[in-house]
Design an enzyme around this catalytic site. Structure first.
Site, PDB file in Angstrom:
ATOM      1  CG  HIS A  18       8.418  -5.099  -5.602  1.00 40.68           C
ATOM      2  ND1 HIS A  18       8.680  -6.781  -5.321  1.00 40.68           N
ATOM      3  CD2 HIS A  18       7.428  -5.119  -5.205  1.00 40.68           C
ATOM      4  CE1 HIS A  18       7.591  -6.840  -4.865  1.00 40.68           C
ATOM      5  NE2 HIS A  18       6.643  -6.342  -5.028  1.00 40.68           N
ATOM      6  CG  ASP A  86       6.081   6.517   1.074  1.00 39.60           C
ATOM      7  OD1 ASP A  86       5.420   6.042   1.360  1.00 39.60           O
ATOM      8  OD2 ASP A  86       5.067   7.737   1.900  1.00 39.60           O
ATOM      9  CD  GLU A 131       3.818  -9.315  -1.186  1.00 39.62           C
ATOM     10  OE1 GLU A 131       4.399  -8.673  -1.605  1.00 39.62           O
ATOM     11  OE2 GLU A 131       2.604  -9.912  -1.329  1.00 39.62           O
TER      12      GLU A 131
END
Length: 142
Positions: A18, A86, A131
């Site tokens: 991202h 995913d 994360e």
């Protein structure tokens, strides 16, 4: 016999990339706020998605000895997380993030909102996403 309540946890890992970028900020402001995570080409994570205490305040079924069948929970996770997230670019492949900054906080909200629709009412207690080893987000639907 008193009512017995159990919390179950299922850990699932997935990988996605991202770019942290808000359309409400200028390019300069985005760079200042998000730093290297604002790289135009994005960056990736191996997210460890922990459903800690996913099932809350449910009596253990006397016949099965379970709160819920873990095979069912695994299927819900596959449908809500693995298939849509995913090995995806969150910003480009997941329509939700076209207008929402793909922070881990917003990822937790996304997972909660979609998982709560799949599970029987009142089961989902918490979504916890690692994360990195040091950055962890917990969301309880608040």
């Amino acid at each position: 016999m008193a009512e017995r309540v159990a919390y179950i946890t299922r850990v699932q890992s997935f990988s996605a990339c991202h770019r942290l970028h808000s359309p409400d900020l200028s390019d300069e402001e985005n760079k200042k706020v998000f730093g290297k995570c604002n790289n135009p080409n994005g960056h990736g994570h191996n997210y460890k998605d922990v459903y800690e205490r996913m099932v809350v305040c449910l009596q253990i079924d006397a016949e099965t000895g379970m709160v819920m069948n873990l095979t069912d929970l695994k299927r819900y996770i596959e449908d809500v997380i693995m298939t849509p997230l995913d090995h995806k670019n969150l910003d480009k492949d997941v329509p939700y993030f076209a207008k929402v900054v793909s922070t881990t906080e917003n990822l937790a909200v996304y997972i909660w909102d979609h998982m709560v629709k799949e599970l029987p009412e009142g089961l989902l207690y918490e979504v916890k996403i690692h994360e990195t080893d040091k950055n962890i987000v917990v969301y309880r639907g608040e």
